[in-house]
Design an enzyme around this catalytic site. Structure first.
Site, PDB file in Angstrom:
ATOM      1  N   GLY A 315       0.817  -1.206   0.000  1.00 32.29           N
ATOM      2  CA  GLY A 315       0.000   0.000   0.000  1.00 32.29           C
ATOM      3  C   GLY A 315       0.849   1.253   0.000  1.00 32.29           C
ATOM      4  CB  ALA A 316       2.057   3.616   1.567  1.00 31.51           C
ATOM      5  CD  GLU A 318       7.595   2.226   7.214  1.00 27.99           C
ATOM      6  OE1 GLU A 318       8.095   1.395   7.988  1.00 27.99           O
ATOM      7  OE2 GLU A 318       6.716   1.928   6.379  1.00 27.99           O
ATOM      8  CG  ASN A 319      10.794   4.920   1.737  1.00 27.92           C
ATOM      9  OD1 ASN A 319      11.212   3.871   2.173  1.00 27.92           O
ATOM     10  ND2 ASN A 319      10.026   4.998   0.656  1.00 27.92           N
ATOM     11  CG  HIS A 351      -0.100   2.616   8.493  1.00 25.40           C
ATOM     12  ND1 HIS A 351      -0.619   1.550   9.172  1.00 25.40           N
ATOM     13  CD2 HIS A 351       1.164   2.256   8.158  1.00 25.40           C
ATOM     14  CE1 HIS A 351       0.282   0.583   9.262  1.00 25.40           C
ATOM     15  NE2 HIS A 351       1.385   0.993   8.642  1.00 25.40           N
ATOM     16  CD  GLU A 352       2.859   3.980   5.079  1.00 27.25           C
ATOM     17  OE1 GLU A 352       4.067   3.975   5.410  1.00 27.25           O
ATOM     18  OE2 GLU A 352       2.166   2.951   5.024  1.00 27.25           O
ATOM     19  CD  GLU A 374       4.442  -1.872   9.666  1.00 27.99           C
ATOM     20  OE1 GLU A 374       3.390  -1.207   9.595  1.00 27.99           O
ATOM     21  OE2 GLU A 374       5.422  -1.673   8.923  1.00 27.99           O
TER      22      GLU A 374
END
Length: 611
Positions: A315-316, A318-319, A351-352, A374
């Protein structure tokens, strides 16, 4: 005598959420060595300089979709060493060299590629030894692949068709959890943290590269442009990100030089970044306030870019400074995007962004505790966005989307604990599953209502301050809660032991209550719940916060536990009288309730479960 029997168990809901699909646990390593794929902790990374030169087409003897790489790792020796190991999974190692901090050469006898474990072993020549606590620089020249799909992670290629009808290429990175070693040889484990300088030598006909930090300089050199980026915060290698493309651009921008927030994507997606821009800055502010740590103070001149990739494996991700999303999870097109996907843009952004604190600022020491990353991000996926927009009713949706999903996954014999030993890259990937996300988040919800939200916030702040820019074990979190509850006078249960039990134990309990209506005595029994009736129960026990209400004086909003049940059996009392009784109010505890009739007379009142 009227006896009512109440059993608390899982209600299975068929719902979907944007976390990885539950998969069967990988088989244990045949050599029965839990650390076979781990590097020895005898060197400590300080700083990397990573230089990448990508090839999107054949150039002389350079193959298309490969890249030349040079990585220089500055590290500190933690003992006297004649050999040391880092991780790599690149196409070819061209050369390896080593110097002291002052540039004096250290003679390297050989280097070995241990392909099974993705190791690069550096052996020093006879008479050469790394000195304990001395600093050295390792330089590796190598060739890497720009992989065909994002499913291969590492550096991968993607494309899209532009308005000109032509295929446009890009290269991007997806390094979580064990794939920075594909982008550059490194200490590719979450507990190793350092700073990074990124240099990209892009084709001159390509547009500006995006990376974790701001572009510092851009210098034309022949048919290429050398781009140097600002140094990153101290972070894990898997958080490195860069995106090299012909013409990706800014789709939406808050135009705030102090607290910048931008949405990036392909140019023919213009106009589709406005909703993501609408939710992102308020979420960043809400999270900054909640943790009492401002995102924009984490590092001078830090970015907060979100980029939409036509090809992406999750989905994505988190960099830090450059979060990458699958297009569906970031871009909104009026009249085309449905309501569910629009909502997911909001929740996945939350979330990210939560990962900036839980995952980036602090990181689990090893992937056996990925729930530290997470679980927190999944919790704030719902509750941060709920804080920004109450009209979405996300606090209520959490029970359906995450709590029930956790219970469904956790009721089988093959489930795993939140803390679960992993070794190989395949086992690590298998731990990025629903349990780490949903059960981790559900534990946090139960914890918040046990200690109160103010104490919960205080403990999180202590944890983030104490372990910021570092790695963390669960005990670090437990100690932060011990400090917070001690200051706030919470004495219901020893909070560290409470948390450790829920993290270490597999599964969850079913609570049975036998109620004597004439005396008001409630006899409680707990045992582990299994969905299969053929499975024998275990002798496990959990500390269960008890909340309940009854028909004669209903109060659905008192979520403070009356006590914590830590034994297999216990007895509590209510006022005598015939009435219904409901445990686990609003399903805020990881012991959801279903009522069932016992052998009762015709005059009995009992609430029927709504399944």
């Amino acid at each position: 005598m009227h006896i009512i029997s109440i059993t608390c168990l899982a209600l299975v809901a068929f719902a979907t959420a944007d976390f990885p699909v539950e998969v069967k646990a990988p088989a244990p390593d045949a050599r029965n060595d839990d650390t076979a794929y781990r590097v020895p902790e005898d060197i400590d990374p300080i700083h990397y300089v990573v230089e990448i030169t990508p090839y999107f087409e054949v150039e002389g003897n350079k193959e298309a979709f490969t890249f030349d790489g040079i990585v220089t790792l500055t590290f500190r020796a933690l003992s006297n060493l004649n050999t040391f190991v880092i991780q790599e999974n690149v196409r070819e190692i061209v050369s390896v060299s080593l110097t002291t901090e002052n540039g004096v050469a250290v003679n390297v006898a050989s280097h070995e590629r241990v392909r099974e474990y993705q190791f690069l072993r550096v052996n020093l020549a006879a008479g050469n030894t790394l000195t304990n606590l001395a600093t050295y620089r390792l330089t590796v020249v190598y060739i890497g692949n720009i992989n065909e799909t994002p499913l291969s992670r590492g550096v991968f290629r993607g494309n899209y068709v532009g308005d000109d009808g032509r295929v446009h290429w890009y290269a991007a990175t997806h390094l979580q959890p064990t794939h920075s070693r594909q982008a550059f040889p490194s200490l590719d484990e979450p507990g190793f943290k350092s700073t990074f300088d990124i240099i990209i030598n892009r084709p001159a006909n390509y547009g500006e590269t995006y990376a974790n930090m701001h572009l510092v300089s851009s210098t034309p050199i022949g048919n290429r442009v050398r781009e140097v980026f600002q140094r990153t915060p101290r972070m894990s290698a898997y958080l490195i990100s860069f995106h090299i493309s012909e013409d990706f651009t800014v789709l939406a921008d808050n135009n705030d030089i102090v607290r910048p927030y931008r949405i990036l994507g392909r140019p023919n997606a213009r106009g589709q970044g406005e909703y993501a821009l609408e939710v992102g800055p308020p979420l960043t502010s809400w999270l900054s306030d909640y943790f009492n740590i401002d995102y924009y103070n984490m590092e001078p001149n830090i970015k907060n870019d979100q980029i939409a990739s036509p090809y992406w494996a999750s989905g994505a991700t988190e960099n830090w400074g450059l979060v990458t999303y699958r297009e569906l999870r970031l871009l909104y097109e009026e009249g085309e995007t449905n309501a569910v996907d629009k909502l997911s843009i909001a929740t996945i952004t939350a979330h990210e962004l939560a990962h900036k604190w839980f995952g980036n600022l602090i990181t689990c020491r090893w992937w056996d505790n990925v729930w530290i990353n997470e679980g927190f991000a999944s919790y704030f996926e719902y509750f941060a966005m709920d804080g920004v927009d109450k009209s979405l009713e996300l606090e209520s949706q959490f029970n359906i989307m995450y709590l029930q999903s956790a219970l469904s996954s956790d009721q089988t014999v093959s489930t795993r604990a939140l803390q679960h030993t992993v070794n190989s890259p395949a086992q690590v990937t298998g731990h990025f599953t629903g349990i780490s996300y949903t059960k981790g988040a559900s534990l946090l919800l139960m914890l918040k209502h046990l200690v109160s939200e103010n104490t919960f916030k205080k403990a999180l702040n202590y944890f983030l301050i104490d372990r910021g820019y570092n790695n963390a074990f669960p005990v670090d979190l437990y100690n932060a809660f011990r400090r917070a509850v001690g200051e706030d006078g919470f004495t219901t249960v020893e909070i560290g032991s409470f948390m450790q039990t829920w993290v270490d134990e597999i599964g969850y309990p079913v609570l049975t209550a036998n109620i004597n209506m004439e005396t008001g005595e409630i006899a409680l029994t707990q045992e582990r719940f299994f969905i299969s009736a053929s499975v024998n129960t275990t002798d496990q026990t959990w500390p269960i916060p008890l909340t309940y209400t009854s028909g004669n004086s209903p109060n659905w909003d008192n979520l403070q536990a009356s006590q914590v049940m830590s034994t297999r059996t216990d007895t509590i009392r209510k006022n005598p009288g015939h009435e219904w009784v409901i445990f686990n109010l609003q399903q805020k505890k990881y012991v959801p309730c279903q009522l069932r009739r016992a052998q009762l007379g015709n005059d009995c009142e009992c609430l029927k479960p709504r399944l």
